[in-house]
Every structure is written in C-alpha cells, then in structure tokens.
Design an enzyme around this catalytic site. Structure first.
Site, PDB file in Angstrom:
ATOM      1  N   ASN A  78       4.573   8.939  -2.307  1.00 23.07           N
ATOM      2  CA  ASN A  78       3.616   7.889  -2.630  1.00 23.07           C
ATOM      3  C   ASN A  78       2.820   8.232  -3.895  1.00 23.07           C
ATOM      4  O   ASN A  78       3.201   9.107  -4.654  1.00 23.07           O
ATOM      5  CB  ASN A  78       2.698   7.598  -1.437  1.00 23.07           C
ATOM      6  CG  ASN A  78       2.467   6.116  -1.220  1.00 23.07           C
ATOM      7  OD1 ASN A  78       2.127   5.400  -2.144  1.00 23.07           O
ATOM      8  ND2 ASN A  78       2.665   5.662   0.005  1.00 23.07           N
ATOM      9  N   ARG A  79       1.706   7.529  -4.104  1.00 14.37           N
ATOM     10  CA  ARG A  79       0.973   7.610  -5.373  1.00 14.37           C
ATOM     11  C   ARG A  79      -0.211   8.573  -5.303  1.00 14.37           C
ATOM     12  O   ARG A  79      -0.874   8.671  -4.270  1.00 14.37           O
ATOM     13  CB  ARG A  79       0.484   6.218  -5.776  1.00 14.37           C
ATOM     14  CG  ARG A  79       1.612   5.234  -6.024  1.00 14.37           C
ATOM     15  CD  ARG A  79       1.108   3.805  -6.220  1.00 14.37           C
ATOM     16  NE  ARG A  79       2.210   2.893  -6.503  1.00 14.37           N
ATOM     17  CZ  ARG A  79       2.950   2.288  -5.578  1.00 14.37           C
ATOM     18  NH1 ARG A  79       2.686   2.480  -4.287  1.00 14.37           N
ATOM     19  NH2 ARG A  79       3.942   1.488  -5.933  1.00 14.37           N
ATOM     20  N   HIS A 104       5.745   9.726  -6.174  1.00 14.27           N
ATOM     21  CA  HIS A 104       6.912  10.339  -5.519  1.00 14.27           C
ATOM     22  C   HIS A 104       7.337  11.668  -6.136  1.00 14.27           C
ATOM     23  O   HIS A 104       8.526  11.923  -6.336  1.00 14.27           O
ATOM     24  CB  HIS A 104       8.088   9.365  -5.519  1.00 14.27           C
ATOM     25  CG  HIS A 104       7.902   8.184  -4.610  1.00 14.27           C
ATOM     26  ND1 HIS A 104       7.099   8.216  -3.492  1.00 14.27           N
ATOM     27  CD2 HIS A 104       8.422   6.929  -4.668  1.00 14.27           C
ATOM     28  CE1 HIS A 104       7.140   7.039  -2.890  1.00 14.27           C
ATOM     29  NE2 HIS A 104       7.921   6.239  -3.584  1.00 14.27           N
ATOM     30  N   HIS A 177      13.064   7.617   1.500  1.00 13.70           N
ATOM     31  CA  HIS A 177      12.889   6.280   0.921  1.00 13.70           C
ATOM     32  C   HIS A 177      14.107   5.390   1.187  1.00 13.70           C
ATOM     33  O   HIS A 177      14.541   4.642   0.313  1.00 13.70           O
ATOM     34  CB  HIS A 177      12.644   6.404  -0.579  1.00 13.70           C
ATOM     35  CG  HIS A 177      11.748   5.360  -1.148  1.00 13.70           C
ATOM     36  ND1 HIS A 177      12.055   4.014  -1.120  1.00 13.70           N
ATOM     37  CD2 HIS A 177      10.532   5.452  -1.743  1.00 13.70           C
ATOM     38  CE1 HIS A 177      11.074   3.328  -1.702  1.00 13.70           C
ATOM     39  NE2 HIS A 177      10.140   4.182  -2.067  1.00 13.70           N
ATOM     40  N   TYR A 179      16.253   2.290   2.345  1.00 14.28           N
ATOM     41  CA  TYR A 179      16.030   0.839   2.381  1.00 14.28           C
ATOM     42  C   TYR A 179      16.926   0.220   3.448  1.00 14.28           C
ATOM     43  O   TYR A 179      18.141   0.445   3.451  1.00 14.28           O
ATOM     44  CB  TYR A 179      16.394   0.204   1.038  1.00 14.28           C
ATOM     45  CG  TYR A 179      15.431   0.462  -0.083  1.00 14.28           C
ATOM     46  CD1 TYR A 179      14.544  -0.526  -0.516  1.00 14.28           C
ATOM     47  CD2 TYR A 179      15.417   1.682  -0.750  1.00 14.28           C
ATOM     48  CE1 TYR A 179      13.674  -0.303  -1.573  1.00 14.28           C
ATOM     49  CE2 TYR A 179      14.548   1.915  -1.799  1.00 14.28           C
ATOM     50  CZ  TYR A 179      13.677   0.918  -2.204  1.00 14.28           C
ATOM     51  OH  TYR A 179      12.818   1.154  -3.253  1.00 14.28           O
ATOM     52  N   ASP A 249       3.391  -3.452   0.429  1.00 14.24           N
ATOM     53  CA  ASP A 249       3.618  -2.116  -0.126  1.00 14.24           C
ATOM     54  C   ASP A 249       2.372  -1.306   0.204  1.00 14.24           C
ATOM     55  O   ASP A 249       1.633  -0.879  -0.679  1.00 14.24           O
ATOM     56  CB  ASP A 249       3.864  -2.172  -1.636  1.00 14.24           C
ATOM     57  CG  ASP A 249       4.340  -0.831  -2.194  1.00 14.24           C
ATOM     58  OD1 ASP A 249       4.574   0.103  -1.399  1.00 14.24           O
ATOM     59  OD2 ASP A 249       4.471  -0.717  -3.434  1.00 14.24           O
ATOM     60  N   GLN A 287       4.450   3.880   5.260  1.00 16.18           N
ATOM     61  CA  GLN A 287       4.371   2.969   4.129  1.00 16.18           C
ATOM     62  C   GLN A 287       5.426   1.897   4.344  1.00 16.18           C
ATOM     63  O   GLN A 287       6.635   2.171   4.326  1.00 16.18           O
ATOM     64  CB  GLN A 287       4.616   3.694   2.801  1.00 16.18           C
ATOM     65  CG  GLN A 287       4.441   2.825   1.559  1.00 16.18           C
ATOM     66  CD  GLN A 287       2.986   2.682   1.128  1.00 16.18           C
ATOM     67  OE1 GLN A 287       2.097   3.331   1.677  1.00 16.18           O
ATOM     68  NE2 GLN A 287       2.731   1.858   0.128  1.00 16.18           N
ATOM     69  N   GLU A 316       8.529   4.243   5.404  1.00 18.61           N
ATOM     70  CA  GLU A 316       8.418   5.629   4.957  1.00 18.61           C
ATOM     71  C   GLU A 316       7.309   6.324   5.757  1.00 18.61           C
ATOM     72  O   GLU A 316       6.128   6.202   5.430  1.00 18.61           O
ATOM     73  CB  GLU A 316       8.109   5.688   3.470  1.00 18.61           C
ATOM     74  CG  GLU A 316       9.079   4.914   2.594  1.00 18.61           C
ATOM     75  CD  GLU A 316       8.468   4.579   1.236  1.00 18.61           C
ATOM     76  OE1 GLU A 316       8.152   5.516   0.476  1.00 18.61           O
ATOM     77  OE2 GLU A 316       8.275   3.382   0.953  1.00 18.61           O
TER      78      GLU A 316
END
Length: 352
Positions: A78-79, A104, A177, A179, A249, A287, A316
């Site tokens: 994440n950020r 990430h 991550h 999908y 998000d 997330q 996530e």
C-alpha cells in the site's frame, strides 16, 4: 501434483512457473518472478473449470506491465505518504512512484524480484518461496528474511502464509495483489458479484489516496458490506471517498482486529457461475480494490483481453496503510527477535 514450466528469461536468468493441482482438479500457477499467482482454475456450478484471476501471458508483461498482477508485495504494501517515515528519530525517504507517495515497496519492490522456490509435492502440494531483502534496499532499514508458502489444500483452497525476521527495526506489511473475477477472468465487469465483509470501519483518504488518520464507521455509507450486497449497488453513490478513488480502493477494518488464527472475514458470490470465494485471515484489515486504474493498453491481459477498469477486484489482507505515519493505526514495526506471521486462505466452492 506439481509441474514446472519455463516462462522466459531476465538478464540471461531463466524464469519458471509452477502449477499445483489437487485431487479435485483445482489448479494454481505461481511464478518465480514476483512470486505472482498467475492462474487459479476452479469449477463452476456445472463443473466447468475456469481461470478466475487476472494476469499476463508473457514474462515481459509481468516485468513491464502495471497493476502488480498476482504479485507478492513488500516490504510494505500500500501507500506511504510522501515516501517518508521516521523510526527511532531517523527519517527514511523512499522512492516516489504513486503521485507524491511511495507504493507497494518502492521502485523495485518484492513484486519485481526473483524469488527462490522449493516445490513440495503431496496430497496438499506447496511452494516455499524465500527472499533476502538487504539492509538499505529501497532505503528500508534492516536485513529482512521472508518466507512465503503457497499451499493448495484438499478443500479447494489456496493458503498463503507469510513469515519474516529482521536484524533491525523495520516496517513490514506484506500482502498479495491477486485480481479476482469469479465469473472467469475474461467475463466482464464485477458489479454483480455479491460481497459480504466482517468490517465495521474503513479509512477515508485524501485526494492522493493516503488515509487521513480517521477510522470511520461503515454504518450508513457505501462501505457497509456487513450484509451481502452487490459490488455495483453503491458504486456510483454520491460519496466523496468513492469519487476520489474512482470506486473502491480503501482499507476496511475487521471487527475485533487481528486474530491469532485465520477466521472467516469475507465472502464473495458470483451468481452466473455459482462460484463462492471465502477469505480467512488473521490480519486486521483488507484493502478492497475494484481495479479502477486498469487502463494500460500496451499490456493486455491473458488471451489478449484489453485492460479495463472494474473487470476484477482485489482483497489484499494486511495492516493499515501508512501506519508508520499514524500513531493510532496498526503497528507495522518488526523488531529483531520477533517473527512476522500472516496467513490468508482463499477457499472456493459453488452454490447450485
């Protein structure tokens, strides 16, 4: 059963992926590059098997494409705001790769590293991936030794167990991550998937998707998935957080927080296929991301599928993003002598 396949080469180094298969016919493919989950094939209500995760056909696309398709994420997922944090009075500056922030793991996170893989066959085959992240790598302190074990269970579940140790205090927040589209990766938008989450709060963000520091109740908001509802039901609601992110998000916080053993936290149902995915984890958060930034036309997905927003979603599991800069968030600092332990299980079944 485990089979090994050549996938290509990077800097004259051969790259392989491994396919695990259980007695029920479920298959999972994992690549050495990024530890990426490339494929999960599971049956639908008619016993037809389909691949339900996103990804690419070529190694080149995994190297150059965006979106972190199926990859292991670290040292911190994440950020991180403005790419900086302070630990024991020292400020660390990270690579900026997402607006004004670090995302990430930085310039070359674990998603773009070669992992060592040991394959262990049996009724429940598993792959043991290891990585040494050196002191100062991406400007993080401490040598971090990471082990990730992918296990294909007889219950048609993929277990991911993360372990890490360090020789200096350092932030650690690992995740994957991958999908998902339970109708099959090429089946279109994911709005009709029915989602239920045991999350009673979420983290609002600023316009760069950094948490503001508030932990907000989901009650009365589009972020309330405590009762089952389709992903699309509130997707276009008049809500500032949704507008900023172009969809979901956001970090969702599970009721009661972190647990010792994995517990059921999320359930997703896709009505056309009848597929159900249950997510068990010991982590305090997830997330939830609806693929809002899948727009890179240069790197189509498997089978030439064009990138488009909302054709897949991510769940996530992790601790809170940017925790290093918020004293009221989860603790992500790993100390020498401690072991980081994180387990998440994605279990698949069908509803007739």
């Amino acid at each position: 059963m485990i089979t090994k396949h050549y996938f290509g080469s990077i800097d004259q180094q051969q790259v392989y992926y491994y396919t695990m298969k259980n007695a029920a016919g479920m298959e999972v493919s994992v690549c050495e590059f990024g530890g990426a989950i490339m494929r999960i094939s599971v049956p639908d209500k008619y016993n037809r098997h389909s691949d339900v995760v996103g990804g690419y056909d070529s190694l080149r696309d995994y190297v150059l494409g965006d979106g972190y398709q199926g990859a292991l994420i670290g040292r911190t997922g994440n950020r991180i705001a403005r790419g900086r944090f302070t630990l024991d009075g020292e400020t660390y500056r990270l690579f900026i790769n997402n607006g004004p922030n670090s995302l990430h793991g930085g310039k070359v996170g674990y998603s773009h590293r070669m992992w060592n893989v040991k394959a262990v066959d049996g009724d429940e085959p598993h792959l043991i991936l290891t990585l040494h992240s050196e002191d100062g790598e991406e400007n993080y302190p401490g040598n971090l030794y990471v082990t990730v074990t992918y296990s294909l269970l007889t219950s048609n579940a993929l277990s991911i167990r993360y372990e890490a140790t360090t020789d200096r205090k350092t932030p650690v927040n690992l995740t994957n991550h991958v999908y998902f589209n339970l109708g099959g990766y090429a089946s279109g938008k994911i709005y009709d998937h029915v989602l239920q989450m045991d999350a009673d709060a979420y983290l609002p963000t600023d316009d760069t998707l950094i948490p503001t520091g508030e932990i907000r109740s989901v009650a009365g908001t589009p972020f309330d998935f405590r009762e089952p509802k389709t992903i699309g039901r509130d997707f276009l609601a008049d809500n500032e957080d949704l507008k900023i992110a172009g969809g979901y998000d956001h970090c969702f916080c599970f009721a009661g927080g972190e647990t010792k053993e994995p517990v059921l936290r999320v359930e997703v149902y896709e009505p056309n296929s009848g597929r159900i995915m249950k997510v068990f984890t010991n982590q305090p958060c997830v997330q939830f991301y609806t693929g809002n930034f899948l727009t890179n036309a240069e790197h189509p997905f498997k089978g030439g599928l064009p990138q488009n927003p909302q054709i897949a979603f991510c769940l996530e599991t992790q601790k809170m993003p940017d925790s290093v800069n918020h004293s009221n968030f989860t603790n992500v600092i790993l100390e020498p002598g401690e072991t980081y332990e994180h387990t998440t299980i994605y279990q698949f079944s069908v509803k007739q």
